[in-house]
Every structure is written in structure tokens, then in C-alpha cells.
Design a protein around this motif. Structure first.
Motif, PDB file in Angstrom:
ATOM      1  N   SER A 122       0.992  -1.222   0.052  1.00 11.94           N
ATOM      2  CA  SER A 122       0.036  -0.138   0.076  1.00 11.94           C
ATOM      3  C   SER A 122       0.832   1.226  -0.031  1.00 11.94           C
ATOM      4  CB  SER A 122      -1.072   0.012   1.196  1.00 11.94           C
ATOM      5  OG  SER A 122      -0.300  -0.040   2.379  1.00 11.94           O
ATOM      6  N   SER A 123       2.052   1.308   0.733  1.00  3.85           N
ATOM      7  CA  SER A 123       2.877   2.282   0.583  1.00  3.85           C
ATOM      8  C   SER A 123       3.399   2.629  -0.966  1.00  3.85           C
ATOM      9  CB  SER A 123       4.035   2.263   1.591  1.00  3.85           C
ATOM     10  OG  SER A 123       4.825   0.856   1.243  1.00  3.85           O
ATOM     11  N   ILE A 124       3.873   1.801  -1.579  1.00 10.52           N
ATOM     12  CA  ILE A 124       4.326   1.689  -2.820  1.00 10.52           C
ATOM     13  C   ILE A 124       3.276   2.301  -3.547  1.00 10.52           C
ATOM     14  CG2 ILE A 124       5.085   0.626  -4.823  1.00 10.52           C
ATOM     15  CD1 ILE A 124       7.356   1.003  -3.203  1.00 10.52           C
ATOM     16  N   ILE A 125       1.915   1.683  -3.467  1.00  5.64           N
ATOM     17  CA  ILE A 125       0.779   2.196  -4.618  1.00  5.64           C
ATOM     18  C   ILE A 125       0.440   3.852  -4.073  1.00  5.64           C
ATOM     19  CG2 ILE A 125      -1.561   2.055  -4.786  1.00  5.64           C
ATOM     20  CD1 ILE A 125      -1.001  -1.149  -4.204  1.00  5.64           C
ATOM     21  N   LYS A 126       0.465   4.050  -2.909  1.00  5.65           N
ATOM     22  CA  LYS A 126       0.070   5.443  -2.441  1.00  5.65           C
ATOM     23  C   LYS A 126       1.217   6.459  -2.961  1.00  5.65           C
ATOM     24  CE  LYS A 126      -0.780   8.424   1.487  1.00  5.65           C
ATOM     25  NZ  LYS A 126      -1.123   8.371   3.041  1.00  5.65           N
ATOM     26  N   ASP A 148       1.077  -8.496  -8.425  1.00  7.51           N
ATOM     27  CA  ASP A 148      -0.534  -8.322  -8.469  1.00  7.51           C
ATOM     28  C   ASP A 148      -0.949  -7.184  -7.838  1.00  7.51           C
ATOM     29  OD1 ASP A 148      -2.946  -9.855  -9.508  1.00  7.51           O
ATOM     30  OD2 ASP A 148      -3.250  -9.885  -7.445  1.00  7.51           O
ATOM     31  N   LYS A 149      -0.382  -6.820  -6.459  1.00  4.68           N
ATOM     32  CA  LYS A 149      -0.966  -5.945  -5.632  1.00  4.68           C
ATOM     33  C   LYS A 149      -0.963  -4.563  -6.151  1.00  4.68           C
ATOM     34  CE  LYS A 149      -2.335  -8.986  -2.616  1.00  4.68           C
ATOM     35  NZ  LYS A 149      -3.811  -9.209  -2.242  1.00  4.68           N
ATOM     36  N   GLY A 150       0.234  -4.256  -6.899  1.00  2.34           N
ATOM     37  CA  GLY A 150       0.434  -2.997  -7.572  1.00  2.34           C
ATOM     38  C   GLY A 150      -0.589  -2.826  -8.860  1.00  2.34           C
ATOM     39  N   ALA A 151      -0.644  -3.845  -9.494  1.00  7.59           N
ATOM     40  CA  ALA A 151      -1.694  -3.696 -10.669  1.00  7.59           C
ATOM     41  C   ALA A 151      -3.308  -3.483 -10.358  1.00  7.59           C
ATOM     42  CB  ALA A 151      -1.666  -4.969 -11.431  1.00  7.59           C
ATOM     43  N   VAL A 152      -3.673  -4.321  -9.315  1.00  2.57           N
ATOM     44  CA  VAL A 152      -4.820  -3.960  -8.668  1.00  2.57           C
ATOM     45  C   VAL A 152      -5.033  -2.759  -8.209  1.00  2.57           C
ATOM     46  CG1 VAL A 152      -6.566  -4.942  -7.016  1.00  2.57           C
ATOM     47  CG2 VAL A 152      -5.259  -6.526  -8.262  1.00  2.57           C
ATOM     48  N   GLY A 153      -4.032  -2.343  -7.316  1.00  5.22           N
ATOM     49  CA  GLY A 153      -4.285  -1.024  -6.523  1.00  5.22           C
ATOM     50  C   GLY A 153      -4.039   0.112  -7.341  1.00  5.22           C
ATOM     51  N   LEU A 154      -3.337  -0.035  -8.316  1.00  7.06           N
ATOM     52  CA  LEU A 154      -3.259   1.359  -9.487  1.00  7.06           C
ATOM     53  C   LEU A 154      -4.232   1.404 -10.436  1.00  7.06           C
ATOM     54  CD1 LEU A 154       0.547   1.497  -9.519  1.00  7.06           C
ATOM     55  CD2 LEU A 154      -0.950   3.001  -8.252  1.00  7.06           C
TER      56      LEU A 154
END
Length: 313
Positions: A122-126, A148-154
Motif C-alpha cells: 500500500s505504501s508503494i501504491i500510495k 499483482d497488488k500493485g496492478a490491482v491497487g493502481l
């Protein structure tokens, strides 16, 4: 003569209203058995969750040890091999073309494919989201997401900038996999002015730092390397060696970044599971107190009823 109020109070409507009102009044309940049963079931579920989080903590600690060994052994491979040439060659630095005021940028956030690892994803995405939102022209940015978390979060805040999303990366990460990912990054960096890589740098088992690593695209790298004077080179010539140096330049930096990210992920997951186990223990302790109180209240009530019945006889 009866007034309207007296007739209402004496009528069937008043009786129905009074019955409904009595239903709303609080009444004493002695359903201790059901309360104990619910508390016991909840205690059992919390105990199971606590066992799972403890097991996940042990697994994460074991994986973190392996990732730290790989980080320690591989972080120096190719590190500063090419970057040192730019830092030491003053003539090359002076001839390096200036960066445009609004450079075209390829953003590469490195996240994980799995969750339950604290705020490393979440910190990278934010950070990426806030950076893009603070820029006046979004059209000059594109995103190459790793994990996958970065793709979904962004996808929601930066869906118009998403170009490629790489997920389901085999773990533990190895150098050939990083080479394949780097080839795609170099291909999507064509026509860009800078490549920015966002990743978590491992500091300790309880601390990670978000780093932003700037890499040059292929054409800018080759243009800068033409002015190299400090290191004399005869064989092979620069037309042959510079493209190979660029691949080493990108892959070695991505290798270090992904090793750091893998170690940070496991350390964050270990801490998250430890906190979850502590929270489950606290909840279990409170539920035990409630269960004992309900059990004691039931026993006391039964004793009072027995004594009252005996006194009545």
C-alpha cells in the motif's frame, strides 16, 4: 358520559397498543446456556485463527532468512558497475544532455503477488498515486507494474496510465527472471526520458524504506556513453559493448531492487502475523473472562433457584 380518552383506554385498540408497548419493555433474560455456547464457539474460532497466524509467522521467518541470504550474496552483483562510470568520468557528466522540464517517464512500482504483509504494498501504491496526481500533465507518464497488488491497487486511480502488469512471478526470484522482466522494461522505456523504479529497501526485520531509483532509457544511455573518455576501450568497440552495458545496467539495478522487495515482503508479513497473533490472544483473553462470568452467573442463578425452592417447601 365517557370522554374520548376514556373510550380509547377501554377499547380493544388500547389493549393492542399496551401489548405492543409491553413487548418493547426490557425484560430479564437468563439464557446463560446460549450465551456460553456462543462464547465457546467464538473462542474456538479465535484459537484457530491464532494457530494459523503463528504458523504463517514461522513460515515467513523461514522465507525471510532465505531472502536475506540471497540479498546478501547477490546485492553486489553488477552493483555500480556501470553507474560508477557516470560518477567518475567528468567529461561525460559535462556532455550529458539536460533533462526536459516535463520528461516522459515510465514508472515501475515493485509489489508482491500476495497480501497480508503489512503496508509494503500500500505504501508503494500510495507513493506512485500521489506522485502522478501531483503532476500537471498525466499524459507524459505510463506505468509498468510488477506484482499483482500493485496492478490491482493502481487500476482505479491510474488505469489510464497502466501499460503492462507482470504477476505470478516464480519465487524465489532468480537472475534470469529479472533479465526477462528487464527486457520488457527496456522495450517500454523506448521514447521515454527517464525510468523510475519504486521499491522497498530492506533495513531490518522491522524497518523498510521506500526508494525511488532513476534509470536511463536505452537511447539516452547510448548518447551519454559516446562521450566516455576515462575508460579506453579497443575491443570490442563501443557500438558493440554499449548495448551490452545497458542491459547490465538495467538488469543489475532491477536485480538489487527485487531482492530488497522480496526480503521486505517477508519481514513485513512476519511482523503482521506476529501482531495478528497478539491481537488474537488479547481477544481470546477477553472472551475467556466473559465466558467465566456467564458460567458463574448461570451457576449462581441455579443455586438461588434451588435454595428458594427448598425454602418454599
Amino acid at each position: 358520559m365517557q370522554t374520548k380518552l376514556q373510550r380509547f383506554c377501554a377499547g380493544p385498540v388500547h389493549a393492542q397498543v399496551m401489548n405492543n408497548y409491553q413487548m418493547l419493555l426490557p425484560c430479564a433474560s437468563r439464557n446463560f446456556g446460549a450465551s456460553e455456547k456462543e462464547l465457546k464457539a467464538r473462542m474456538k474460532s479465535v484459537t484457530s485463527i491464532r494457530k494459523i497466524t503463528k504458523a504463517m509467522k514461522m513460515v515467513a521467518a523461514s522465507k525471510m532468512k532465505g531472502d536475506l541470504n540471497r540479498l546478501q550474496n547477490g546485492k553486489q552483483f553488477g552493483a555500480n558497475a556501470v553507474d560508477m562510470m557516470f560518477k567518475t568520468d567528468l567529461y561525460m557528466q559535462r556532455r550529458t544532455p539536460d533533462m526536459p522540464n516535463a520528461p516522459k517517464t515510465l514508472l515501475v512500482p515493485i509489489t508482491s503477488d500476495k497480501g497480508m504483509c503489512g503496508g509494503v504494498n500500500s505504501s508503494i501504491i500510495k507513493t506512485v498515486r500521489d506522485y502522478v496526481n501531483s503532476q500537471p500533465d498525466r499524459t507524459k507518464y505510463s506505468i509498468f507494474s510488477i506484482g499483482d497488488k500493485g496492478a490491482v491497487g493502481l487500476t482505479r486511480p491510474c488505469g489510464d496510465l497502466m501499460r503492462v502488469a507482470v504477476s505470478d512471478i516464480s519465487v524465489p526470484i532468480n537472475y534470469p527472471t529479472v533479465m526477462a522482466i528487464s527486457e520488457h522494461i527496456m522495450a517500454h522505456g523506448e521514447g521515454k526520458d527517464v525510468i523510475k523504479v519504486y521499491y522497498n529497501e530492506f533495513k531490518s526485520a522491522i524497518s523498510t524504506i521506500i526508494r525511488v531509483m532513476e534509470l536511463m532509457p536505452r537511447q539516452r544511455f547510448l548518447d551519454v556513453m559516446k562521450f566516455g573518455k576515462l575508460y579506453n576501450q579497443t575491443l570490442p568497440d563501443k557500438n558493440t559493448s554499449n548495448p551490452a552495458l545497458y542491459e547490465l545496467y538495467v538488469t543489475s539495478n532491477m536485480w538489487r531492487a527485487m531482492l530488497d522487495s522480496a526480503a521486505s515482503e517477508q519481514s513485513a508479513r512476519m511482523n503482521a502475523m506476529e501482531n495478528a497473533s497478539k491481537n488474537a490472544g488479547e481477544i481470546l483473553e477477553k472472551l475467556s473472562i466473559q465466558y467465566n462470568r456467564a458460567r458463574q452467573a448461570r451457576i449462581t442463578t441455579e443455586l438461588v433457584e434451588i435454595i428458594s425452592g427448598a425454602s418454599a417447601l
